[in-house]
Motif scaffolding. Structure first.
Motif, short mmCIF file in Angstrom:
data_model
loop_
_atom_site.label_atom_id
_atom_site.label_comp_id
_atom_site.label_asym_id
_atom_site.label_seq_id
_atom_site.Cartn_x
_atom_site.Cartn_y
_atom_site.Cartn_z
N CYS A 56 -1.20 28.69 -12.72
CA CYS A 56 0.16 28.41 -13.67
C CYS A 56 0.35 29.89 -14.40
O CYS A 56 -0.65 30.29 -14.62
N GLU A 57 1.52 30.03 -14.54
CA GLU A 57 1.97 31.37 -15.25
C GLU A 57 1.74 31.10 -16.57
O GLU A 57 1.91 30.19 -17.28
N TYR A 58 1.15 32.36 -17.32
CA TYR A 58 0.73 31.99 -18.73
C TYR A 58 1.21 33.49 -19.36
O TYR A 58 1.39 34.58 -18.73
N SER A 59 1.09 33.46 -20.67
CA SER A 59 1.31 34.57 -21.29
C SER A 59 0.18 35.11 -22.34
O SER A 59 -0.89 34.52 -22.13
N THR A 60 0.09 36.38 -22.54
CA THR A 60 -0.90 37.20 -22.99
C THR A 60 -0.96 36.71 -24.62
O THR A 60 0.14 36.33 -25.18
N LEU A 61 -1.99 36.93 -25.18
CA LEU A 61 -1.86 36.54 -26.76
C LEU A 61 -0.79 37.39 -27.37
O LEU A 61 -0.01 37.23 -28.18
N GLU A 62 -0.64 38.86 -26.88
CA GLU A 62 0.43 39.90 -27.62
C GLU A 62 1.94 39.21 -27.40
O GLU A 62 2.87 39.32 -28.12
N GLU A 63 2.01 38.76 -26.00
CA GLU A 63 3.48 38.10 -25.84
C GLU A 63 3.70 36.64 -26.57
O GLU A 63 4.78 36.54 -27.12
N LEU A 64 2.78 35.99 -26.80
CA LEU A 64 2.73 34.65 -27.68
C LEU A 64 3.26 35.31 -29.00
O LEU A 64 4.15 34.75 -29.65
N ALA A 65 2.51 36.29 -29.75
CA ALA A 65 2.73 36.78 -30.96
C ALA A 65 4.37 37.25 -31.23
O ALA A 65 5.11 37.13 -31.92
N GLU A 66 4.66 38.09 -29.95
CA GLU A 66 6.01 38.48 -30.14
C GLU A 66 7.13 37.40 -29.92
O GLU A 66 8.17 37.62 -30.79
N SER A 67 6.88 36.60 -29.22
CA SER A 67 7.83 35.30 -28.86
C SER A 67 7.85 34.63 -30.36
O SER A 67 8.78 34.18 -30.63
N LYS A 68 7.00 34.65 -31.06
CA LYS A 68 6.62 33.82 -32.39
C LYS A 68 7.60 34.68 -33.38
O LYS A 68 8.24 34.17 -34.29
#
Length: 199
Positions: free
Chosen positions: A182-194
């Motif tokens: 399944c497609e997932y985000s990196t920790l950095e991408e999650l932090a940016e979206s937050k």
């Protein structure tokens, strides 16, 4: 003689119909999908990748959640909760961000509540929500009870309701055996979206 011939004809018709019926039943029932006792899941549309234990001993699935607070929205009962990624550190990282720095927040309508009896402790009321998740490249929806699973090895537990509804069999001797990711985000991408949501 005529009645004997008629009975024989009816019997032949009944037995000739049985194999066709059995074949149609077999065709209508798809082969179950086999999964290991631990697999990766991606929760909702968030891109959060977590380890999930598939547990036939539990009926309802559960999701790690802290600071669970009920509130009212549009005259309906909702719940907000946090999912701190530092409690399990399963999210892939490509930079210097620490898992402890990322705490994700959710708001979902309450589907139902359950009262959990605990040995040597007061009963605990838990909120149950419905949430989409991806496993083996496919999106599913099931009920999740919200509970603090920070002391457990797996932040997600998938129970029998999911296995029954989605025709899943468990190979208890293996883990991480599903082929499609399944497609997932990196920790950095999650932090940016937050940050984007907060801004």
């Amino acid at each position: 003689m005529r009645s004997a011939v008629l009975l024989l004809t009816l019997t032949s018709l009944i037995f000739s119909a049985l194999p066709a019926s059995a074949e149609s039943t077999e065709e209508a029932t798809p082969e179950p999908e086999v999964m290991g006792f631990v697999e990766w899941v991606v929760m909702g549309e968030t891109g959060i990748r977590l380890k999930a234990r598939l547990d036939t001993g539990a009926k309802t699935s559960s999701l790690h959640a802290v600071n669970v607070e009920p509130f009212e929205k549009d005259n309906e009962e909702w719940v907000r909760f946090q999912l701190p990624l530092g409690d399990h550190k399963d999210q892939p990282s490509e930079g210097d961000i620490d898992h402890e720095e990322v705490i994700l927040e959710f708001e979902r309508p309450v589907y139902r509540t359950v009262l959990i009896k605990r040995k040597g402790a007061p009963s605990q009321r838990r909120y149950v929500i419905k949430m989409d998740f991806c496993i083996g490249g496919k999106t599913h929806e099931t009920q999740f009870s919200l509970t603090d699973r920070g002391k457990f090895s797996y932040p997600v537990l998938l129970g029998r309701r999911f296995m029954r509804d989605d025709n899943i069999l468990i190979d208890s001797g293996r883990s991480f055996i599903v082929e499609n990711e399944c497609e997932y985000s990196t920790l950095e991408e999650l932090a940016e979206s937050k940050k984007a949501l907060a801004g």
